[in-house]
Design a protein around this motif. Structure first.
Motif, PDB file in Angstrom:
ATOM      1  N   THR A   1      -2.116  -3.488   0.674  1.00  0.00           N
ATOM      2  CA  THR A   1      -2.009  -3.389   2.134  1.00  0.00           C
ATOM      3  C   THR A   1      -2.531  -4.646   2.828  1.00  0.00           C
ATOM      4  O   THR A   1      -2.987  -4.588   3.967  1.00  0.00           O
ATOM      5  CB  THR A   1      -2.762  -2.140   2.647  1.00  0.00           C
ATOM      6  N   GLN A   2      -2.448  -5.768   2.154  1.00  0.00           N
ATOM      7  CA  GLN A   2      -2.895  -7.029   2.748  1.00  0.00           C
ATOM      8  C   GLN A   2      -2.101  -7.376   4.004  1.00  0.00           C
ATOM      9  O   GLN A   2      -2.635  -7.971   4.922  1.00  0.00           O
ATOM     10  CB  GLN A   2      -2.798  -8.165   1.735  1.00  0.00           C
ATOM     11  N   ALA A   3      -0.837  -7.015   4.034  1.00  0.00           N
ATOM     12  CA  ALA A   3       0.005  -7.275   5.207  1.00  0.00           C
ATOM     13  C   ALA A   3      -0.145  -6.113   6.190  1.00  0.00           C
ATOM     14  O   ALA A   3       0.833  -5.534   6.666  1.00  0.00           O
ATOM     15  CB  ALA A   3       1.455  -7.451   4.780  1.00  0.00           C
ATOM     16  N   ARG A   4      -1.389  -5.771   6.469  1.00  0.00           N
ATOM     17  CA  ARG A   4      -1.710  -4.586   7.276  1.00  0.00           C
ATOM     18  C   ARG A   4      -1.020  -4.569   8.639  1.00  0.00           C
ATOM     19  O   ARG A   4      -0.504  -3.546   9.064  1.00  0.00           O
ATOM     20  CB  ARG A   4      -3.227  -4.501   7.446  1.00  0.00           C
ATOM     21  N   HIS A   5      -0.988  -5.696   9.327  1.00  0.00           N
ATOM     22  CA  HIS A   5      -0.364  -5.751  10.644  1.00  0.00           C
ATOM     23  C   HIS A   5       1.143  -5.445  10.542  1.00  0.00           C
ATOM     24  O   HIS A   5       1.670  -4.632  11.301  1.00  0.00           O
ATOM     25  CB  HIS A   5      -0.598  -7.120  11.289  1.00  0.00           C
ATOM     26  N   THR A   6       1.804  -6.087   9.597  1.00  0.00           N
ATOM     27  CA  THR A   6       3.249  -5.863   9.409  1.00  0.00           C
ATOM     28  C   THR A   6       3.508  -4.427   8.974  1.00  0.00           C
ATOM     29  O   THR A   6       4.437  -3.785   9.468  1.00  0.00           O
ATOM     30  CB  THR A   6       3.811  -6.852   8.372  1.00  0.00           C
ATOM     31  N   LEU A   7       2.698  -3.919   8.053  1.00  0.00           N
ATOM     32  CA  LEU A   7       2.843  -2.525   7.631  1.00  0.00           C
ATOM     33  C   LEU A   7       2.653  -1.586   8.818  1.00  0.00           C
ATOM     34  O   LEU A   7       3.393  -0.611   8.956  1.00  0.00           O
ATOM     35  CB  LEU A   7       1.834  -2.199   6.525  1.00  0.00           C
TER      36      LEU A   7
ATOM     37  N   ASP B   1      -4.078  -1.627 -12.971  1.00  0.00           N
ATOM     38  CA  ASP B   1      -5.538  -1.540 -12.868  1.00  0.00           C
ATOM     39  C   ASP B   1      -6.137  -2.785 -12.215  1.00  0.00           C
ATOM     40  O   ASP B   1      -7.238  -2.739 -11.687  1.00  0.00           O
ATOM     41  CB  ASP B   1      -6.174  -1.344 -14.250  1.00  0.00           C
ATOM     42  N   GLY B   2      -5.401  -3.876 -12.249  1.00  0.00           N
ATOM     43  CA  GLY B   2      -5.878  -5.120 -11.659  1.00  0.00           C
ATOM     44  C   GLY B   2      -5.648  -5.224 -10.161  1.00  0.00           C
ATOM     45  O   GLY B   2      -6.026  -6.224  -9.547  1.00  0.00           O
ATOM     46  N   TYR B   3      -5.027  -4.207  -9.568  1.00  0.00           N
ATOM     47  CA  TYR B   3      -4.729  -4.218  -8.138  1.00  0.00           C
ATOM     48  C   TYR B   3      -5.306  -2.982  -7.467  1.00  0.00           C
ATOM     49  O   TYR B   3      -5.294  -1.892  -8.033  1.00  0.00           O
ATOM     50  CB  TYR B   3      -3.215  -4.256  -7.899  1.00  0.00           C
ATOM     51  N   THR B   4      -5.781  -3.178  -6.239  1.00  0.00           N
ATOM     52  CA  THR B   4      -6.314  -2.057  -5.472  1.00  0.00           C
ATOM     53  C   THR B   4      -5.370  -1.720  -4.328  1.00  0.00           C
ATOM     54  O   THR B   4      -4.437  -2.475  -4.024  1.00  0.00           O
ATOM     55  CB  THR B   4      -7.698  -2.405  -4.881  1.00  0.00           C
ATOM     56  N   LEU B   5      -5.663  -0.617  -3.686  1.00  0.00           N
ATOM     57  CA  LEU B   5      -4.914  -0.232  -2.491  1.00  0.00           C
ATOM     58  C   LEU B   5      -5.082  -1.297  -1.413  1.00  0.00           C
ATOM     59  O   LEU B   5      -4.152  -1.580  -0.656  1.00  0.00           O
ATOM     60  CB  LEU B   5      -5.401   1.136  -2.011  1.00  0.00           C
ATOM     61  N   ALA B   6      -6.241  -1.916  -1.349  1.00  0.00           N
ATOM     62  CA  ALA B   6      -6.464  -3.001  -0.385  1.00  0.00           C
ATOM     63  C   ALA B   6      -5.519  -4.171  -0.657  1.00  0.00           C
ATOM     64  O   ALA B   6      -4.989  -4.778   0.277  1.00  0.00           O
ATOM     65  CB  ALA B   6      -7.917  -3.459  -0.435  1.00  0.00           C
ATOM     66  N   ASP B   7      -5.286  -4.477  -1.930  1.00  0.00           N
ATOM     67  CA  ASP B   7      -4.347  -5.546  -2.278  1.00  0.00           C
ATOM     68  C   ASP B   7      -2.937  -5.199  -1.800  1.00  0.00           C
ATOM     69  O   ASP B   7      -2.206  -6.060  -1.316  1.00  0.00           O
ATOM     70  CB  ASP B   7      -4.299  -5.767  -3.800  1.00  0.00           C
TER      71      ASP B   7
ATOM     72  N   ILE C   1      -0.939   4.176   1.217  1.00  0.00           N
ATOM     73  CA  ILE C   1      -0.711   2.962   2.005  1.00  0.00           C
ATOM     74  C   ILE C   1      -0.798   3.285   3.491  1.00  0.00           C
ATOM     75  O   ILE C   1      -1.444   2.564   4.267  1.00  0.00           O
ATOM     76  CB  ILE C   1       0.640   2.320   1.637  1.00  0.00           C
ATOM     77  N   THR C   2      -0.181   4.384   3.897  1.00  0.00           N
ATOM     78  CA  THR C   2      -0.232   4.792   5.308  1.00  0.00           C
ATOM     79  C   THR C   2      -1.665   5.029   5.744  1.00  0.00           C
ATOM     80  O   THR C   2      -2.085   4.573   6.811  1.00  0.00           O
ATOM     81  CB  THR C   2       0.623   6.054   5.540  1.00  0.00           C
ATOM     82  N   LEU C   3      -2.426   5.728   4.933  1.00  0.00           N
ATOM     83  CA  LEU C   3      -3.821   6.015   5.285  1.00  0.00           C
ATOM     84  C   LEU C   3      -4.660   4.741   5.324  1.00  0.00           C
ATOM     85  O   LEU C   3      -5.523   4.592   6.192  1.00  0.00           O
ATOM     86  CB  LEU C   3      -4.422   7.023   4.302  1.00  0.00           C
TER      87      LEU C   3
ATOM     88  N   GLU D   1     -11.705   0.300  -3.459  1.00  0.00           N
ATOM     89  CA  GLU D   1     -12.206   1.038  -4.624  1.00  0.00           C
ATOM     90  C   GLU D   1     -11.141   1.905  -5.288  1.00  0.00           C
ATOM     91  O   GLU D   1     -11.427   2.599  -6.265  1.00  0.00           O
ATOM     92  CB  GLU D   1     -13.382   1.922  -4.205  1.00  0.00           C
ATOM     93  N   ILE D   2      -9.929   1.882  -4.762  1.00  0.00           N
ATOM     94  CA  ILE D   2      -8.847   2.703  -5.318  1.00  0.00           C
ATOM     95  C   ILE D   2      -7.877   1.789  -6.044  1.00  0.00           C
ATOM     96  O   ILE D   2      -7.168   0.997  -5.421  1.00  0.00           O
ATOM     97  CB  ILE D   2      -8.119   3.483  -4.203  1.00  0.00           C
ATOM     98  N   THR D   3      -7.867   1.866  -7.384  1.00  0.00           N
ATOM     99  CA  THR D   3      -6.917   1.027  -8.124  1.00  0.00           C
ATOM    100  C   THR D   3      -5.571   1.732  -8.212  1.00  0.00           C
ATOM    101  O   THR D   3      -5.495   2.965  -8.298  1.00  0.00           O
ATOM    102  CB  THR D   3      -7.399   0.689  -9.549  1.00  0.00           C
TER     103      THR D   3
END
Length: 142
Positions: free
Chosen positions: A130-136, A122-128, A15-17, A72-74
């Motif tokens: 980290t959708q709250a990228r600004h808050t994170l 498997d239905g979720y990716t790292l992008a999912d 998540i950090t990366l 691409e990372i589930t």
């Protein structure tokens, strides 16, 4: 199903990366953010690199980056890789010494639950994740 610390830390690293992409982030910095042992986090990073989730550079400007896009990372692949085949219960592994094993009615439901757990991840990716990228980014002091 409960995630062990090793898997939890692996997800935190990823998540950090993902939030810091494309920057290279030292393991020591990630350890500091989360208040974790740098030594333990280095082991997590090594496993993540071995499994192909991160790229690791040594040296003065070294650190970790995602090895492929977060899309691409589930999460299921990460958890499977970090758990390294650890069974949800003893009898799923090599230990078959349980007294009730021949008549146990728990094995099938627990196996089904374990598969449902992974199927959901498997239905979720790292992008999912980290959708709250600004808050994170704010929470991670980025």
């Amino acid at each position: 199903m409960q995630l062990d610390k090793f898997t939890d830390y692996a997800l935190r690293v990823l998540i950090t990366l993902a939030v810091r992409t494309p920057a290279r982030v030292p393991t020591s910095e990630i350890a500091g953010i989360f208040g974790l042992s740098e030594n333990h986090l280095s082991k997590v990073a090594t496993q993540l690199a071995r499994e192909g989730f991160v790229s690791s550079e040594r040296g003065r400007n070294g650190g970790l980056t995602l090895a492929r896009p977060a899309e691409e990372i589930t999460l299921g692949a990460v958890v499977r890789a970090m758990k390294r085949g650890q069974p949800v219960v003893e009898c799923f592994g090599p230990n078959k010494s349980c007294l009730i094993l021949p008549a146990c009615g728990l094995r099938a439901p627990l196996a089904q639950a374990q598969e449902a757990f992974f199927a959901t991840l498997d239905g979720y990716t790292l992008a999912d994740a980290t959708q709250a990228r600004h808050t994170l980014g704010n929470l991670l002091n980025v």
